[in-house]
Structures are given as C-alpha cells and as structure tokens.
Design an enzyme around this catalytic site. Structure first.
Site, short mmCIF file in Angstrom:
data_model
loop_
_atom_site.label_atom_id
_atom_site.label_comp_id
_atom_site.label_asym_id
_atom_site.label_seq_id
_atom_site.Cartn_x
_atom_site.Cartn_y
_atom_site.Cartn_z
N GLU A 76 -5.24 -4.73 10.55
CA GLU A 76 -4.17 -3.77 10.76
C GLU A 76 -4.41 -3.03 12.08
OE1 GLU A 76 -2.29 -2.67 6.72
OE2 GLU A 76 -4.02 -1.36 6.96
N HIS A 123 -9.38 1.68 5.10
CA HIS A 123 -8.08 1.73 5.79
C HIS A 123 -8.22 2.64 7.02
CE1 HIS A 123 -3.89 2.57 6.66
NE2 HIS A 123 -3.59 1.49 5.96
N GLU A 171 -6.47 4.91 8.13
CA GLU A 171 -6.19 6.33 7.87
C GLU A 171 -7.42 7.01 7.29
OE1 GLU A 171 -2.61 5.52 5.70
OE2 GLU A 171 -1.69 4.86 7.57
N GLY A 228 2.98 1.94 10.85
CA GLY A 228 4.00 2.97 10.72
C GLY A 228 4.75 3.26 12.01
N SER A 234 3.64 -2.46 10.25
CA SER A 234 5.08 -2.57 10.48
C SER A 234 5.67 -3.91 10.03
CB SER A 234 5.44 -2.29 11.94
OG SER A 234 5.12 -0.96 12.29
N ASN A 246 0.88 -1.17 0.00
CA ASN A 246 0.00 0.00 0.00
C ASN A 246 0.91 1.21 0.00
OD1 ASN A 246 -1.76 2.08 0.48
ND2 ASN A 246 -2.29 1.45 2.58
N LYS A 282 0.19 4.27 -0.15
CA LYS A 282 -0.36 5.48 0.52
C LYS A 282 -0.09 6.70 -0.36
CE LYS A 282 0.05 3.11 4.90
NZ LYS A 282 0.19 3.17 6.34
P1 13P Z 1 3.29 0.12 7.59
O1 13P Z 1 3.73 -1.18 6.97
O2 13P Z 1 4.07 1.31 7.12
O3 13P Z 1 3.20 0.01 9.07
O4 13P Z 1 1.79 0.39 7.06
C1 13P Z 1 0.85 -0.62 7.16
C2 13P Z 1 -0.37 -0.22 6.42
O5 13P Z 1 -1.07 0.70 6.82
C3 13P Z 1 -0.68 -0.93 5.18
O6 13P Z 1 -1.96 -0.63 4.72
#
Ligand code: 13P
Length: 248
Positions: A164, A96, A98, A170, A208, A11, A13
């Site tokens: 997640e 997601h 976010e 992150g 992560s 992803n 982002k």
């Molecule tokens: P990270 O791997 O950067 O922690 O992000 C995970 C994520 O949100 C994938 O959709």
C-alpha cells in the site's frame, strides 16, 4: 483462508456502526464470485457482529490490529491476538501505514504482533509501502525491503503481504500498472529469499482501489488481490471490485 484465489479484502478502518454493518454484510453475503476470497477487517467492537453475520458463507473476518503483548495481562486498552481468535477472527492486519504513522509502529513492535497472531492461528497480513518523498527519491524498494525484513527467521509456509503506497491511500491517486508490477515482483523475490522457495504468497495491492480501476489492477502479474479502504464501505462498489477477481 483460501490461498489459490484472489483476495478481495475490505479494511473498514474507524468506520461503521451496528446498523450500517448489518446492512453491508448482508449485501456482501449475497455476492457470488467463486474466483474471489472475500474478507473484512472490522473495528474491534464489531468483530463478533461481523463473525456472526457471515458465519453461513465463506467471507472471512479479521481485525485491523492486535496487541504486541501476548495473551492477557495488565495492558489497559489493548486487545490480544488470543482474544481476536476467541471471537472467531481468521486474520489480522499488521503494520498498516496509519499505525506506523500515528502509533510509531516499527519492526520490533510489528514482529511481536506477527508472532502473537501466528501463535493463535491468525493469518497476519503485513502492510508495507513507501511515502511520496521516499518514492520521489527512488528509495521505494529499499523502504519496502526494510519493512519485509521483519519476516526474517519466521517459520511459516504461507504469508500474506499488502503493498500500500502511502501516497495512494485515500487520495484517489492510484499507483500505475508499471509501479505496481515492479513492486509486487520485488516483494515476491524478497519473500522467497527470506522465507524460502516453498512459501505460498498472497500479495495484495491497496491504495484507492475502486470499481473503475479494479479490473486493471487485478490483472497485473503477482497481484493476488486487493486491500480496499473507502470503497469497501459501499456494498455496490465493493461488489464491483469483487466481480473482477480471477482464479490464478
Ligand atoms: P483506500 O482504498 O481508501 O485508499 O484505503 C486503502 C487502505 O488503506 C486499505 O488498507
């Protein structure tokens, strides 16, 4: 989409540019792991580029979101599932954390997005997961159950979910194997009770995931793959994660 392999999906982002994307996708195209089903969720402006660059191999491309509004209309700034399918996308991330956090997406909105995706033959990957305070107060399964309730009444025989935990995204703080195993078993059980015993499930872990922890995570029961943020932006790290995928 391939349903019997582990899915290693990136992803991106809000990252990328034409030059970096081209380099990254070209490197990914050389990876050869028959056990992995590889996918990339790319920002809207780069979908066509990504679809074009991977068209000669088995990498699938998807979007990170789609509009709650169907097809077309006076919705300035929105991108419909119809448009994603037209651009050659195979899947779309839905809900997601976010998007839940910054855009207040709730089950009512997310159900519309899922319905729109399915109507265009896109595979929705529903993202679920609890925040740190929710886990610390023992509410993680209740929270995830409420998020999965968006699937009620759907008529599908395949479903993909990404677990997640918000506190692991992150942060470098990955959930431990027991936490992942327990939640993935719970998600399987919930999905089977909502959608029926015959549904085929892919449950990805995200948060992560990196080259160092991928082997352990991908060996946990009912972990059918990984949804990778930061580490999917580096070809070497993503390739190492992919190398740990196994056919189930
Ligand atoms: P990270 O791997 O950067 O922690 O992000 C995970 C994520 O949100 C994938 O959709």
């Amino acid at each position: 989409m391939i349903w019997h392999k582990q899915w290693i999906f990136g992803n991106w982002k809000m990252h990328g540019n034409l030059a970096d994307n081209a380099r990254l996708l070209q490197q990914l195209s050389t990876i050869n792991n028959n056990n992995a089903h590889i996918g990339i969720a790319a920002p809207f402006p780069y979908l066509l580029q990504a679809v074009d660059l991977v068209k000669n191999n088995s990498i699938v491309i998807g979007a990170e979101d789609c509009s709650r509004f169907a097809d077309k209309g006076a919705y300035t700034g929105e991108v419909s599932a119809t448009m994603l399918a037209d651009c050659g996308a195979d899947f779309v991330l839905i809900g997601h954390s976010e998007r839940r956090t910054y855009f207040n997406e709730n089950n009512e909105i997310l159900r519309k997005k899922i319905d729109n995706a399915l109507a265009c033959n896109l595979i929705p990957i529903l993202c679920v997961g609890e925040t740190l305070p929710q886990r610390q107060s023992g509410q993680e399964t209740a929270v995830v159950a409420e998020q999965l309730a968006v699937l009620q009444g759907l008529s599908v025989n395949h479903i993909a979910v990404a677990y997640e935990p918000v506190w692991a995204i992150g942060t470098g703080q990955v959930a431990n194997s027991e936490q992942i195993a327990a939640m993935h078993a719970f998600i399987y059980q919930e999905i089977l009770s909502i959608l029926g015993e015959n549904v085929t499930i892919r449950t990805l872990y995200g948060g992560s995931v990196n080259a160092n922890n991928a082997a352990e995570i991908l060996s946990i029961d009912k972990v059918d793959g990984a949804l990778v943020g930061g580490a999917s932006l580096k070809a070497d790290a993503f390739a190492e994660i992919i190398a740990h995928a196994k056919t189930e």
